[in-house]
Design a protein around this motif. Structure first.
Motif, PDB file in Angstrom:
ATOM      1  N   TRP A   1     -13.404-114.966  -6.532  1.00 17.15           N
ATOM      2  CA  TRP A   1     -14.237-115.101  -7.724  1.00 17.15           C
ATOM      3  C   TRP A   1     -15.655-114.725  -7.345  1.00 17.15           C
ATOM      4  CZ3 TRP A   1     -10.000-117.901  -6.590  1.00 17.15           C
ATOM      5  CH2 TRP A   1      -9.071-118.133  -7.609  1.00 17.15           C
ATOM      6  N   PHE A   2     -16.212-113.768  -8.077  1.00 20.13           N
ATOM      7  CA  PHE A   2     -17.559-113.293  -7.774  1.00 20.13           C
ATOM      8  C   PHE A   2     -18.488-113.523  -8.968  1.00 20.13           C
ATOM      9  CE2 PHE A   2     -17.042-111.170  -3.745  1.00 20.13           C
ATOM     10  CZ  PHE A   2     -15.687-110.849  -3.703  1.00 20.13           C
ATOM     11  N   GLU A   3     -19.743-113.819  -8.642  1.00 22.83           N
ATOM     12  CA  GLU A   3     -20.764-113.932  -9.686  1.00 22.83           C
ATOM     13  C   GLU A   3     -21.283-112.527  -9.974  1.00 22.83           C
ATOM     14  OE1 GLU A   3     -25.222-115.619  -9.693  1.00 22.83           O
ATOM     15  OE2 GLU A   3     -23.713-116.919  -8.695  1.00 22.83           O
ATOM     16  N   PRO A   4     -21.231-112.070 -11.220  1.00 25.13           N
ATOM     17  CA  PRO A   4     -21.705-110.707 -11.497  1.00 25.13           C
ATOM     18  C   PRO A   4     -23.196-110.547 -11.188  1.00 25.13           C
ATOM     19  CG  PRO A   4     -20.492-111.607 -13.366  1.00 25.13           C
ATOM     20  CD  PRO A   4     -20.749-112.751 -12.421  1.00 25.13           C
ATOM     21  N   ILE A   5     -23.547-109.361 -10.721  1.00 26.38           N
ATOM     22  CA  ILE A   5     -24.961-109.032 -10.497  1.00 26.38           C
ATOM     23  C   ILE A   5     -25.556-108.673 -11.859  1.00 26.38           C
ATOM     24  CG2 ILE A   5     -26.536-107.396  -9.379  1.00 26.38           C
ATOM     25  CD1 ILE A   5     -24.248-106.908  -7.304  1.00 26.38           C
ATOM     26  N   GLY A   6     -26.729-109.254 -12.211  1.00 20.95           N
ATOM     27  CA  GLY A   6     -27.381-108.900 -13.485  1.00 20.95           C
ATOM     28  C   GLY A   6     -26.686-109.565 -14.664  1.00 20.95           C
TER      29      GLY A   6
ATOM     30  N   VAL B   1     -14.602-121.324 -16.041  1.00 24.78           N
ATOM     31  CA  VAL B   1     -14.294-120.863 -14.676  1.00 24.78           C
ATOM     32  C   VAL B   1     -15.530-120.185 -14.101  1.00 24.78           C
ATOM     33  CG1 VAL B   1     -12.867-119.310 -13.285  1.00 24.78           C
ATOM     34  CG2 VAL B   1     -11.852-120.528 -15.222  1.00 24.78           C
ATOM     35  N   ASN B   2     -15.904-120.564 -12.886  1.00 29.15           N
ATOM     36  CA  ASN B   2     -17.060-119.964 -12.235  1.00 29.15           C
ATOM     37  C   ASN B   2     -16.696-118.621 -11.619  1.00 29.15           C
ATOM     38  OD1 ASN B   2     -19.378-121.361 -12.479  1.00 29.15           O
ATOM     39  ND2 ASN B   2     -18.871-122.829 -10.847  1.00 29.15           N
ATOM     40  N   GLY B   3     -17.376-117.565 -12.018  1.00 28.29           N
ATOM     41  CA  GLY B   3     -17.137-116.270 -11.380  1.00 28.29           C
ATOM     42  C   GLY B   3     -16.042-115.469 -12.047  1.00 28.29           C
ATOM     43  N   VAL B   4     -16.066-114.184 -11.750  1.00 23.95           N
ATOM     44  CA  VAL B   4     -15.062-113.250 -12.276  1.00 23.95           C
ATOM     45  C   VAL B   4     -13.986-113.065 -11.206  1.00 23.95           C
ATOM     46  CG1 VAL B   4     -14.663-110.877 -13.019  1.00 23.95           C
ATOM     47  CG2 VAL B   4     -16.760-112.060 -13.705  1.00 23.95           C
ATOM     48  N   LYS B   5     -12.717-113.222 -11.595  1.00 27.49           N
ATOM     49  CA  LYS B   5     -11.604-113.174 -10.641  1.00 27.49           C
ATOM     50  C   LYS B   5     -11.192-111.733 -10.356  1.00 27.49           C
ATOM     51  CE  LYS B   5      -7.121-114.745 -11.459  1.00 27.49           C
ATOM     52  NZ  LYS B   5      -6.146-115.857 -11.705  1.00 27.49           N
ATOM     53  N   ALA B   6     -11.022-111.401  -9.084  1.00 28.41           N
ATOM     54  CA  ALA B   6     -10.560-110.076  -8.687  1.00 28.41           C
ATOM     55  C   ALA B   6      -9.692-110.214  -7.439  1.00 28.41           C
ATOM     56  CB  ALA B   6     -11.738-109.147  -8.414  1.00 28.41           C
ATOM     57  N   ALA B   7      -8.838-109.243  -7.212  1.00 23.62           N
ATOM     58  CA  ALA B   7      -7.947-109.306  -6.053  1.00 23.62           C
ATOM     59  C   ALA B   7      -7.247-107.967  -5.857  1.00 23.62           C
ATOM     60  CB  ALA B   7      -6.897-110.402  -6.262  1.00 23.62           C
ATOM     61  N   PHE B   8      -6.578-107.844  -4.737  1.00 22.63           N
ATOM     62  CA  PHE B   8      -5.701-106.706  -4.497  1.00 22.63           C
ATOM     63  C   PHE B   8      -4.263-107.139  -4.781  1.00 22.63           C
ATOM     64  CE2 PHE B   8      -8.679-103.830  -2.853  1.00 22.63           C
ATOM     65  CZ  PHE B   8      -9.464-104.405  -1.858  1.00 22.63           C
ATOM     66  N   PHE B   9      -3.469-106.196  -5.290  1.00 21.05           N
ATOM     67  CA  PHE B   9      -2.063-106.453  -5.564  1.00 21.05           C
ATOM     68  C   PHE B   9      -1.265-106.006  -4.346  1.00 21.05           C
ATOM     69  CE2 PHE B   9       0.734-107.777  -8.706  1.00 21.05           C
ATOM     70  CZ  PHE B   9       1.753-106.887  -8.989  1.00 21.05           C
TER      71      PHE B   9
END
Ligand SMILES: Cc1cc2nc3c(=O)[nH]c(=O)nc-3n(C[C@H](O)[C@H](O)[C@H](O)COP(=O)(O)OP(=O)(O)OC[C@H]3O[C@@H](n4cnc5c(N)ncnc54)[C@H](O)[C@@H]3O)c2cc1C
Length: 307
Positions: A153-158, A190-198
């Motif tokens: 989970w990442f916090e978006p820049i800007g 939810v804190n942050g945007v969820k991303a991952a590799f499949f």
């Protein structure tokens, strides 16, 4: 899932639109288009300029196209697991938590399940143990591989608003090396945007899996985000490990046990089973109660995986 949402009165499904990005012949893009044609699903095909104009969050090149499906979205997993549990209890299910099954046996008279607390007898048994399928289905020696996966989970820049539901779709981006990067919009609460590799994980033993996310793993996802969704390469809010239970063809295992008609087997995973949980639950109930189901499950039979 819509029925469960109605019965539970909870929002379990959020429609966001879905973007499947890749080279024109990539399985992610071409496969999505093929499925849409086969099942008559409304969709759009976006060229590089369309993607840039409608989804500027993505740093696309002129070598990628995208399949866009308005009706795509995400299921709220924790809430819907709990909603399923509540509905089961409302219908008389007696649920035991934190009571691992240590063995089971079956014959024409019924089934016996032994746990750390005792032995239970019943007419029928459904075995759906997730990453522990290799242990609880050991008698069949199916080619399961349990792999360690990592979610970030990442916090978006800007401007975080650019990643809100309605502005940012769920997405899968098939990268030139075939690796798939995927993500979700910002989810309320939810804190942050969820991303991952499949499918990028080493095989592991579910009881001994390394739950620590390494700097190398974080560096790898950061590099992919920096190149493809740059504003997501912000502060890391959280990371968590999880387990896929994979079979070589990445389809599910849903079938009656080949030696015991009173035992139903389920390993609907390979990283893409959760969205089907309601219908799979229906199929398992059909198989347990009637020994058959109206749903087409031949593709998921164990016979394809042995010999
Ligand atoms: C990182 C990640 C991302 C994913 N993303 C998606 C996605 O976007 N969309 C999607 O559709 N799917 C996704 N999945 C896949 C999805 O989570 C699985 O397909 C689904 O959870 C499989 O359901 P299951 O019931 O087979 O296993 P689980 O959900 O793993 O349930 C198995 C249960 O059995 C219990 N159990 C195991 N052994 C025993 C025992 N001996 N005694 C008692 N209980 C036992 C376990 O504790 C567990 O509660 C993802 C999975 C991961 C890991």
């Amino acid at each position: 899932m819509a029925q469960l949402q109605h019965d539970s009165g909870q929002q379990l499904l959020t429609i966001t639109g879905g973007l499947m990005i890749g080279a024109e012949h990539s399985p992610t893009f071409a496969g999505s288009v093929r499925s849409a044609h086969e099942w008559n699903l409304p969709h759009e095909v976006l060229g590089p300029d369309d993607i840039r104009r409608r989804f500027p969050q993505f740093a696309t090149t002129d070598h990628v196209v995208a399949f866009y499906e308005t009706a795509a979205g995400f299921v709220h997993p924790e809430e819907s697991v709990w909603a399923h549990v509540q509905q089961a209890m409302l219908r008389g299910a007696d649920l035991h938590f934190s009571e691992p099954v240590t063995s089971w046996e079956a014959d024409d008279n019924g089934v016996r399940v032994t746990t750390i607390r005792g032995t239970y007898e019943a007419e029928k048994l459904i075995i759906a143990p997730g990453a522990w399928a290799p242990q609880l289905m050991a008698d069949l020696a199916l080619p399961f591989t349990v792999t360690r996966q990592v979610l970030y989970w990442f916090e978006p820049i800007g401007n975080a608003e650019a990643f809100a539901v309605g502005k940012f779709p769920i997405f899968i981006w098939e990268l030139p090396d075939g690796l798939q990067l995927y993500g979700f919009p910002l989810q309320p609460g939810v804190n942050g945007v969820k991303a991952a590799f499949f499918y990028r994980g080493p095989s592991c033993n579910p009881d001994l899996v390394n739950r620590v996310v390494s700097d190398e793993e974080i560096t790898a996802i950061r590099a992919a985000l920096a190149a493809h969704v740059p504003a997501l390469n912000g502060p890391l809010v959280d990371a968590a490990t999880c387990l896929y239970t994979e079979v070589p063809d990445h389809h599910f295992v849903i079938a009656l046990h080949p030696q015991h008609a009173n035992v139903v087997l389920a390993s609907p995973c390979s990283g893409h089973g959760y969205k089907f949980s309601s219908v799979i639950g229906e199929i398992l109930a059909d198989l347990a109660v009637e020994g058959k189901t109206r749903h087409p499950i031949a593709l998921f039979d164990t016979a394809r995986l042995v010999g």
